[in-house]
Design a protein around this motif. Structure first.
Motif, PDB file in Angstrom:
ATOM      1  N   ALA A  24      16.414 -22.604  86.853  1.00  0.00           N
ATOM      2  CA  ALA A  24      15.904 -22.291  88.051  1.00  0.00           C
ATOM      3  C   ALA A  24      15.043 -20.406  86.790  1.00  0.00           C
ATOM      4  N   GLU A  25      15.858 -19.910  86.030  1.00  0.00           N
ATOM      5  CA  GLU A  25      15.070 -19.589  84.961  1.00  0.00           C
ATOM      6  C   GLU A  25      13.674 -20.150  83.988  1.00  0.00           C
ATOM      7  N   LEU A  26      13.676 -20.921  83.598  1.00  0.00           N
ATOM      8  CA  LEU A  26      13.099 -22.015  83.352  1.00  0.00           C
ATOM      9  C   LEU A  26      12.012 -21.813  84.162  1.00  0.00           C
ATOM     10  N   GLY A  27      12.454 -22.953  85.410  1.00  0.00           N
ATOM     11  CA  GLY A  27      10.910 -22.545  86.547  1.00  0.00           C
ATOM     12  C   GLY A  27      10.290 -21.917  86.997  1.00  0.00           C
ATOM     13  N   GLU A  28      11.084 -20.339  87.082  1.00  0.00           N
ATOM     14  CA  GLU A  28      10.115 -19.340  87.577  1.00  0.00           C
ATOM     15  C   GLU A  28       9.833 -18.569  86.172  1.00  0.00           C
ATOM     16  N   ARG A  29      10.257 -18.206  84.376  1.00  0.00           N
ATOM     17  CA  ARG A  29       9.258 -17.959  83.834  1.00  0.00           C
ATOM     18  C   ARG A  29       8.411 -18.441  83.157  1.00  0.00           C
ATOM     19  N   MET A  30       7.674 -20.056  83.373  1.00  0.00           N
ATOM     20  CA  MET A  30       6.731 -20.661  83.157  1.00  0.00           C
ATOM     21  C   MET A  30       6.238 -21.204  84.393  1.00  0.00           C
ATOM     22  N   ALA A  31       6.218 -20.692  85.750  1.00  0.00           N
ATOM     23  CA  ALA A  31       5.419 -20.819  86.370  1.00  0.00           C
ATOM     24  C   ALA A  31       4.558 -21.060  86.664  1.00  0.00           C
ATOM     25  N   GLY A  32       4.070 -19.935  85.317  1.00  0.00           N
ATOM     26  CA  GLY A  32       2.611 -19.674  86.008  1.00  0.00           C
ATOM     27  C   GLY A  32       1.531 -20.458  84.899  1.00  0.00           C
ATOM     28  N   ASN A  33       2.560 -21.443  84.638  1.00  0.00           N
ATOM     29  CA  ASN A  33       1.638 -22.475  83.716  1.00  0.00           C
ATOM     30  C   ASN A  33       1.670 -23.812  84.023  1.00  0.00           C
ATOM     31  N   LEU A  34       0.688 -24.284  84.331  1.00  0.00           N
ATOM     32  CA  LEU A  34       0.850 -25.463  85.036  1.00  0.00           C
ATOM     33  C   LEU A  34       0.543 -26.574  84.012  1.00  0.00           C
ATOM     34  N   CYS A  35       0.847 -27.816  83.996  1.00  0.00           N
ATOM     35  CA  CYS A  35       0.746 -28.824  83.111  1.00  0.00           C
ATOM     36  C   CYS A  35       0.282 -29.846  84.333  1.00  0.00           C
ATOM     37  N   ARG A  36      -0.747 -30.887  84.371  1.00  0.00           N
ATOM     38  CA  ARG A  36      -1.054 -31.655  85.876  1.00  0.00           C
ATOM     39  C   ARG A  36      -0.440 -32.813  84.991  1.00  0.00           C
ATOM     40  N   CYS A  37      -0.043 -33.021  83.756  1.00  0.00           N
ATOM     41  CA  CYS A  37       0.097 -34.358  83.661  1.00  0.00           C
ATOM     42  C   CYS A  37       1.902 -34.385  84.099  1.00  0.00           C
ATOM     43  N   GLY A  38       2.430 -33.175  83.890  1.00  0.00           N
ATOM     44  CA  GLY A  38       3.661 -33.516  84.704  1.00  0.00           C
ATOM     45  C   GLY A  38       5.068 -33.331  83.429  1.00  0.00           C
ATOM     46  N   ALA A  39       4.969 -33.051  82.146  1.00  0.00           N
ATOM     47  CA  ALA A  39       5.734 -32.702  81.360  1.00  0.00           C
ATOM     48  C   ALA A  39       6.353 -31.929  81.458  1.00  0.00           C
ATOM     49  N   TYR A  40       6.642 -30.674  82.545  1.00  0.00           N
ATOM     50  CA  TYR A  40       8.507 -30.013  82.267  1.00  0.00           C
ATOM     51  C   TYR A  40       8.279 -30.321  81.826  1.00  0.00           C
ATOM     52  N   HIS A  41      10.048 -31.653  82.287  1.00  0.00           N
ATOM     53  CA  HIS A  41      10.862 -32.105  81.111  1.00  0.00           C
ATOM     54  C   HIS A  41      11.593 -31.851  79.854  1.00  0.00           C
ATOM     55  N   HIS A  42      10.274 -32.016  79.318  1.00  0.00           N
ATOM     56  CA  HIS A  42      10.256 -32.336  78.352  1.00  0.00           C
ATOM     57  C   HIS A  42       9.934 -31.013  77.061  1.00  0.00           C
ATOM     58  N   ILE A  43       9.041 -30.047  77.574  1.00  0.00           N
ATOM     59  CA  ILE A  43       9.006 -28.250  78.049  1.00  0.00           C
ATOM     60  C   ILE A  43       9.811 -28.048  78.369  1.00  0.00           C
ATOM     61  N   ALA A  44      10.830 -28.031  79.292  1.00  0.00           N
ATOM     62  CA  ALA A  44      11.482 -27.489  79.213  1.00  0.00           C
ATOM     63  C   ALA A  44      12.828 -27.510  77.786  1.00  0.00           C
ATOM     64  N   ALA A  45      12.819 -28.925  77.280  1.00  0.00           N
ATOM     65  CA  ALA A  45      14.132 -29.033  76.283  1.00  0.00           C
ATOM     66  C   ALA A  45      13.152 -28.994  75.678  1.00  0.00           C
ATOM     67  N   ALA A  46      11.814 -28.861  74.745  1.00  0.00           N
ATOM     68  CA  ALA A  46      11.354 -27.976  73.677  1.00  0.00           C
ATOM     69  C   ALA A  46      12.405 -26.624  73.665  1.00  0.00           C
ATOM     70  N   ILE A  47      11.622 -25.009  75.162  1.00  0.00           N
ATOM     71  CA  ILE A  47      12.138 -24.530  75.089  1.00  0.00           C
ATOM     72  C   ILE A  47      13.563 -23.955  74.647  1.00  0.00           C
ATOM     73  N   ARG A  48      14.805 -25.189  75.404  1.00  0.00           N
ATOM     74  CA  ARG A  48      15.665 -25.274  75.072  1.00  0.00           C
ATOM     75  C   ARG A  48      16.294 -25.033  73.784  1.00  0.00           C
ATOM     76  N   GLU A  49      15.762 -25.827  72.648  1.00  0.00           N
ATOM     77  CA  GLU A  49      16.148 -26.105  72.238  1.00  0.00           C
ATOM     78  C   GLU A  49      15.833 -25.393  70.980  1.00  0.00           C
ATOM     79  N   VAL A  50      14.937 -24.291  70.881  1.00  0.00           N
ATOM     80  CA  VAL A  50      14.255 -23.278  70.109  1.00  0.00           C
ATOM     81  C   VAL A  50      15.425 -21.965  70.850  1.00  0.00           C
ATOM     82  N   ALA A  51      15.149 -21.887  71.873  1.00  0.00           N
ATOM     83  CA  ALA A  51      15.976 -20.732  72.468  1.00  0.00           C
ATOM     84  C   ALA A  51      17.944 -21.066  72.544  1.00  0.00           C
ATOM     85  N   GLY A  52      18.237 -22.342  71.466  1.00  0.00           N
ATOM     86  CA  GLY A  52      19.141 -22.514  71.227  1.00  0.00           C
ATOM     87  C   GLY A  52      20.320 -22.770  72.651  1.00  0.00           C
ATOM     88  N   THR A  53      19.748 -23.539  73.693  1.00  0.00           N
ATOM     89  CA  THR A  53      20.817 -22.926  74.753  1.00  0.00           C
ATOM     90  C   THR A  53      20.706 -24.249  75.636  1.00  0.00           C
TER      91      THR A  53
END
Length: 171
Positions: free
Chosen positions: A142-171
């Motif tokens: 929910a936090e990731l979805g809300e915080r990244m809601a202003g950036n659209l990806c027409r290809c739908g790579a959202y799960h990959h983007i979230a995984a990358a964010i989580r790695e860098v954030a350490g969560t």
């Protein structure tokens, strides 16, 4: 008598004189005047986040700001993030997690992630933060979805983007 006021716009650590025409958007200034083409133009109306850059560390849509509005600010584009430790880590994670398909939105996504991580680490809540008094110890879906809601990806790579964010954030 005082001398002329020097107008200045800092982009990726370098000082530039803003354009004489006050109608030039920050996006057009970056792309057309400075040839920093990492910042993309997709909607030109602040609806997609493709042109996201950082202004004094805050995420902004370059298409909605005039370059003259940014005088005195430190603007960082995706090119500038390559020289930043956190920015480089985010870019590396995007590559590892295949967090881009066509890649068009990727520069704006990366700038947004850097801004998101700074907000999150500073304890800035989002609309999805359930308890405003609790520490932000985990980036939930929910936090990731809300915080990244202003950036659209027409290809739908959202799960990959979230995984990358989580790695860098350490969560």
């Amino acid at each position: 008598m005082d001398g002329p006021v020097l107008r200045q716009l800092r982009v990726n650590g370098r000082a530039y004189e803003p354009p004489a025409d006050p109608r030039v958007s920050l996006l057009d200034f970056l792309r057309d005047h400075l040839r920093l083409t990492g910042t993309k133009n997709a909607c030109d109306q602040g609806a997609c986040g493709t042109c996201t850059v950082l202004a004094d560390g805050q995420r902004v849509y370059a298409c909605l700001l005039l370059a003259v509005q940014c005088e005195g600010m430190d603007i960082v584009t995706v090119e500038g993030l390559a020289e930043d430790e956190l920015g480089a880590r985010v870019q590396d994670a995007f590559v590892r997690y295949d967090a881009m398909q066509c890649g068009y939105c990727t520069p704006g996504q990366i700038c947004s992630v850097v801004g998101l991580l700074a907000e999150w680490r500073d304890g800035v809540p989002s609309a999805a933060t359930p308890d405003l008094t609790a520490p932000l110890d985990r980036l939930t879906d929910a936090e990731l979805g809300e915080r990244m809601a202003g950036n659209l990806c027409r290809c739908g790579a959202y799960h990959h983007i979230a995984a990358a964010i989580r790695e860098v954030a350490g969560t």
